[in-house]
Design a protein around this motif. Structure first.
Motif, PDB file in Angstrom:
ATOM      1  N   GLY A  12       1.052  -1.157  -0.192  1.00 53.67           N
ATOM      2  CA  GLY A  12      -0.098   0.042   0.124  1.00 53.67           C
ATOM      3  C   GLY A  12       0.929   1.246   0.077  1.00 53.67           C
ATOM      4  N   VAL A  13       1.863   1.283   0.816  1.00 54.20           N
ATOM      5  CA  VAL A  13       2.798   2.543   0.838  1.00 54.20           C
ATOM      6  C   VAL A  13       3.493   2.526  -0.488  1.00 54.20           C
ATOM      7  CG1 VAL A  13       5.024   3.390   1.856  1.00 54.20           C
ATOM      8  CG2 VAL A  13       3.180   2.345   3.331  1.00 54.20           C
ATOM      9  N   PHE A  14       4.042   1.490  -1.003  1.00 56.17           N
ATOM     10  CA  PHE A  14       4.871   1.509  -2.487  1.00 56.17           C
ATOM     11  C   PHE A  14       3.730   1.858  -3.656  1.00 56.17           C
ATOM     12  CE2 PHE A  14       8.312  -1.837  -1.455  1.00 56.17           C
ATOM     13  CZ  PHE A  14       8.707  -1.099  -0.334  1.00 56.17           C
ATOM     14  N   ARG A  15       2.533   1.515  -3.343  1.00 58.07           N
ATOM     15  CA  ARG A  15       1.729   1.936  -4.495  1.00 58.07           C
ATOM     16  C   ARG A  15       1.300   3.739  -4.457  1.00 58.07           C
ATOM     17  NH1 ARG A  15      -1.744  -1.752  -7.225  1.00 58.07           N
ATOM     18  NH2 ARG A  15      -1.626  -0.074  -8.689  1.00 58.07           N
ATOM     19  N   THR A  16       1.563   3.990  -2.988  1.00 62.37           N
ATOM     20  CA  THR A  16       1.353   5.599  -3.150  1.00 62.37           C
ATOM     21  C   THR A  16       2.598   6.099  -3.873  1.00 62.37           C
ATOM     22  OG1 THR A  16       2.449   5.914  -0.938  1.00 62.37           O
ATOM     23  CG2 THR A  16       0.037   5.454  -1.110  1.00 62.37           C
ATOM     24  N   TYR A  17       3.595   5.691  -3.629  1.00 59.37           N
ATOM     25  CA  TYR A  17       4.576   6.138  -4.472  1.00 59.37           C
ATOM     26  C   TYR A  17       4.773   6.078  -5.876  1.00 59.37           C
ATOM     27  CZ  TYR A  17       7.241   5.394   0.343  1.00 59.37           C
ATOM     28  OH  TYR A  17       7.960   5.352   1.565  1.00 59.37           O
ATOM     29  N   GLU A  18       4.077   4.940  -6.373  1.00 54.69           N
ATOM     30  CA  GLU A  18       3.866   4.499  -7.626  1.00 54.69           C
ATOM     31  C   GLU A  18       2.765   5.882  -8.151  1.00 54.69           C
ATOM     32  OE1 GLU A  18       2.254   1.154 -10.784  1.00 54.69           O
ATOM     33  OE2 GLU A  18       1.710   1.120  -8.734  1.00 54.69           O
ATOM     34  N   ALA A  19       1.675   6.011  -7.279  1.00 58.62           N
ATOM     35  CA  ALA A  19       0.837   6.981  -7.839  1.00 58.62           C
ATOM     36  C   ALA A  19       1.557   8.459  -7.969  1.00 58.62           C
ATOM     37  CB  ALA A  19      -0.303   7.183  -6.668  1.00 58.62           C
ATOM     38  N   SER A  47      -4.591   1.777  -3.414  1.00 55.26           N
ATOM     39  CA  SER A  47      -3.781   1.808  -2.184  1.00 55.26           C
ATOM     40  C   SER A  47      -4.700   2.183  -1.080  1.00 55.26           C
ATOM     41  CB  SER A  47      -2.862   2.921  -2.385  1.00 55.26           C
ATOM     42  OG  SER A  47      -2.089   2.884  -1.139  1.00 55.26           O
ATOM     43  N   LEU A  48      -5.591   3.164  -1.382  1.00 58.52           N
ATOM     44  CA  LEU A  48      -6.524   3.497  -0.202  1.00 58.52           C
ATOM     45  C   LEU A  48      -7.455   2.451   0.220  1.00 58.52           C
ATOM     46  CD1 LEU A  48      -7.525   5.760   1.761  1.00 58.52           C
ATOM     47  CD2 LEU A  48      -9.166   6.516   0.027  1.00 58.52           C
ATOM     48  N   ASP A  49      -7.948   1.810  -0.726  1.00 55.15           N
ATOM     49  CA  ASP A  49      -8.690   0.589  -0.583  1.00 55.15           C
ATOM     50  C   ASP A  49      -8.069  -0.495   0.453  1.00 55.15           C
ATOM     51  OD1 ASP A  49     -10.764   1.591  -1.977  1.00 55.15           O
ATOM     52  OD2 ASP A  49     -10.472   0.294  -3.808  1.00 55.15           O
ATOM     53  N   LEU A  50      -6.888  -0.886   0.046  1.00 54.99           N
ATOM     54  CA  LEU A  50      -5.846  -1.876   0.706  1.00 54.99           C
ATOM     55  C   LEU A  50      -5.796  -1.189   2.212  1.00 54.99           C
ATOM     56  CD1 LEU A  50      -4.137  -4.230   0.901  1.00 54.99           C
ATOM     57  CD2 LEU A  50      -2.325  -3.004  -0.085  1.00 54.99           C
ATOM     58  N   ALA A 109      -2.922   7.235 -12.084  1.00 52.06           N
ATOM     59  CA  ALA A 109      -2.679   7.634 -10.579  1.00 52.06           C
ATOM     60  C   ALA A 109      -3.811   7.626  -9.777  1.00 52.06           C
ATOM     61  CB  ALA A 109      -2.161   9.098 -10.548  1.00 52.06           C
ATOM     62  N   LEU A 110      -4.965   7.864 -10.409  1.00 53.83           N
ATOM     63  CA  LEU A 110      -6.362   7.752  -9.574  1.00 53.83           C
ATOM     64  C   LEU A 110      -6.599   6.180  -9.283  1.00 53.83           C
ATOM     65  CD1 LEU A 110      -8.799   9.111  -8.498  1.00 53.83           C
ATOM     66  CD2 LEU A 110      -9.785   8.920 -10.816  1.00 53.83           C
ATOM     67  N   VAL A 111      -6.461   5.459 -10.249  1.00 51.11           N
ATOM     68  CA  VAL A 111      -6.681   3.906 -10.177  1.00 51.11           C
ATOM     69  C   VAL A 111      -5.843   3.164  -9.096  1.00 51.11           C
ATOM     70  CG1 VAL A 111      -6.503   1.722 -11.209  1.00 51.11           C
ATOM     71  CG2 VAL A 111      -7.476   3.509 -12.491  1.00 51.11           C
ATOM     72  N   VAL A 112      -4.421   3.651  -9.139  1.00 52.65           N
ATOM     73  CA  VAL A 112      -3.295   3.303  -7.997  1.00 52.65           C
ATOM     74  C   VAL A 112      -3.792   3.793  -6.882  1.00 52.65           C
ATOM     75  CG1 VAL A 112      -0.932   3.266  -7.418  1.00 52.65           C
ATOM     76  CG2 VAL A 112      -1.387   2.840  -9.907  1.00 52.65           C
ATOM     77  N   ILE A 147      -7.060  -3.133   5.729  1.00 52.18           N
ATOM     78  CA  ILE A 147      -5.962  -3.858   6.578  1.00 52.18           C
ATOM     79  C   ILE A 147      -5.620  -2.863   7.845  1.00 52.18           C
ATOM     80  CG2 ILE A 147      -5.077  -5.244   4.854  1.00 52.18           C
ATOM     81  CD1 ILE A 147      -2.661  -3.374   4.927  1.00 52.18           C
ATOM     82  N   GLY A 148      -6.243  -1.707   7.983  1.00 51.96           N
ATOM     83  CA  GLY A 148      -6.144  -0.732   8.832  1.00 51.96           C
ATOM     84  C   GLY A 148      -4.768  -0.191   8.769  1.00 51.96           C
ATOM     85  N   ALA A 149      -4.102   0.097   7.943  1.00 48.49           N
ATOM     86  CA  ALA A 149      -2.931   0.680   7.358  1.00 48.49           C
ATOM     87  C   ALA A 149      -2.706   2.322   7.676  1.00 48.49           C
ATOM     88  CB  ALA A 149      -2.182   0.219   6.640  1.00 48.49           C
ATOM     89  N   ASP A 150      -3.042   2.751   8.885  1.00 47.80           N
ATOM     90  CA  ASP A 150      -3.235   4.177   8.981  1.00 47.80           C
ATOM     91  C   ASP A 150      -2.134   5.291   8.291  1.00 47.80           C
ATOM     92  OD1 ASP A 150      -5.288   3.863  10.458  1.00 47.80           O
ATOM     93  OD2 ASP A 150      -4.274   3.964  12.362  1.00 47.80           O
ATOM     94  N   ARG A 151      -0.782   4.659   8.242  1.00 47.11           N
ATOM     95  CA  ARG A 151       0.170   5.411   7.616  1.00 47.11           C
ATOM     96  C   ARG A 151      -0.031   5.442   6.052  1.00 47.11           C
ATOM     97  NH1 ARG A 151       6.014   3.160   6.086  1.00 47.11           N
ATOM     98  NH2 ARG A 151       6.969   5.023   4.964  1.00 47.11           N
ATOM     99  N   CYS A 152      -0.469   4.423   5.637  1.00 45.35           N
ATOM    100  CA  CYS A 152      -0.626   4.387   3.951  1.00 45.35           C
ATOM    101  C   CYS A 152      -1.904   5.144   3.857  1.00 45.35           C
ATOM    102  CB  CYS A 152      -0.903   2.971   3.589  1.00 45.35           C
ATOM    103  SG  CYS A 152      -1.283   2.704   1.990  1.00 45.35           S
ATOM    104  N   VAL A 153      -3.000   5.261   4.747  1.00 40.15           N
ATOM    105  CA  VAL A 153      -3.866   6.125   4.500  1.00 40.15           C
ATOM    106  C   VAL A 153      -3.646   7.574   4.493  1.00 40.15           C
ATOM    107  CG1 VAL A 153      -5.970   7.225   5.325  1.00 40.15           C
ATOM    108  CG2 VAL A 153      -5.756   4.680   5.334  1.00 40.15           C
ATOM    109  N   THR A 154      -2.691   8.028   5.375  1.00 43.49           N
ATOM    110  CA  THR A 154      -1.986   9.350   5.260  1.00 43.49           C
ATOM    111  C   THR A 154      -1.293   9.737   4.160  1.00 43.49           C
ATOM    112  OG1 THR A 154      -1.851   9.257   7.553  1.00 43.49           O
ATOM    113  CG2 THR A 154      -0.672  10.906   6.603  1.00 43.49           C
ATOM    114  N   LEU A 155      -0.342   8.650   3.634  1.00 42.83           N
ATOM    115  CA  LEU A 155       0.191   9.082   2.294  1.00 42.83           C
ATOM    116  C   LEU A 155      -0.598   9.406   1.083  1.00 42.83           C
ATOM    117  CD1 LEU A 155       3.158   6.326   2.837  1.00 42.83           C
ATOM    118  CD2 LEU A 155       3.363   8.725   2.693  1.00 42.83           C
ATOM    119  N   VAL A 156      -1.782   8.482   1.129  1.00 38.31           N
ATOM    120  CA  VAL A 156      -2.836   8.730  -0.146  1.00 38.31           C
ATOM    121  C   VAL A 156      -3.206  10.162   0.044  1.00 38.31           C
ATOM    122  CG1 VAL A 156      -4.916   7.883  -0.967  1.00 38.31           C
ATOM    123  CG2 VAL A 156      -3.021   6.240  -0.185  1.00 38.31           C
ATOM    124  N   ARG A 157      -3.816  10.302   1.190  1.00 36.03           N
ATOM    125  CA  ARG A 157      -4.288  11.704   1.723  1.00 36.03           C
ATOM    126  C   ARG A 157      -3.513  12.663   1.300  1.00 36.03           C
ATOM    127  NH1 ARG A 157      -5.742  11.016   7.220  1.00 36.03           N
ATOM    128  NH2 ARG A 157      -7.476   9.865   7.079  1.00 36.03           N
TER     129      ARG A 157
END
Length: 169
Positions: free
Chosen positions: A101-108, A127-130, A120-123, A134-144
């Motif tokens: 999920g974190v790496f996908r935000t880098y890809e986006a 990432s946000l869905d994932l 970028a929208l798809v990726v 799984i409750g990955a708050d850091r990843c949600v923040t990176l997408v945000r």
């Protein structure tokens, strides 16, 4: 640049070189960044008699590839960055979904820099869905944190809904 003299295990040395490369890239110091990326790769490929310390045991070629891509992205080398990030994502074991999920935000981010907004929208959505699943708050923040980069593209189909979703995520 100070050498890493007290870090003995090659995986630990690799990770520290990689972190320093990321710092150099963020500062725009390309030569220092590339020097540390090369040192990180060399260290990671070095055999060790003992297992890596627990704090860096997860470090592998996928992490090196994606973080190298992040460095290249920070240095404005978008196409090379996208290739390295893609390589790292392909190498990442399925069991590391949070990292994926974190790496996908880098890809986006790399896609946004290349003005490939739809991809970028798809990726970002994946990432946000994932991250949500799984409750990955850091990843949600990176997408945000990608929201400002999407803002100029409000007229692209799906972007307004995605930005609304980010406000509530």
């Amino acid at each position: 640049m100070a050498p890493l003299v007290h870090t003995r295990h090659p995986t630990a040395r690799s990770l520290l070189h990689l972190r320093r490369a990321r710092a150099h890239a963020a500062l725009g110091a390309a030569a220092d960044c590339h020097r540390d990326l090369a040192a990180a790769e060399t260290a990671l490929l070095t055999d060790a008699a003992d297992p890596a310390p627990g704090w860096c045991r997860w470090m592998g070629t996928a992490d090196l590839a994606v973080d190298s891509g992040q460095c290249l992205l920070d240095l404005g080398r978008t196409e090379e960055a996208r290739a390295r990030i893609g390589e790292g994502l392909a190498l990442l074991p399925r069991a590391r979904d949070k990292t994926r999920g974190v790496f996908r935000t880098y890809e986006a981010r790399s896609l946004l820099q290349a003005r490939e907004v739809e991809r970028a929208l798809v990726v970002s959505t994946e990432s946000l869905d994932l991250a949500t699943r799984i409750g990955a708050d850091r990843c949600v923040t990176l997408v945000r944190d990608l929201a400002p980069a999407f803002t100029p593209y409000r007229k692209v189909e799906g972007v307004p809904a995605f930005l609304d979703r980010l406000r509530t995520a």
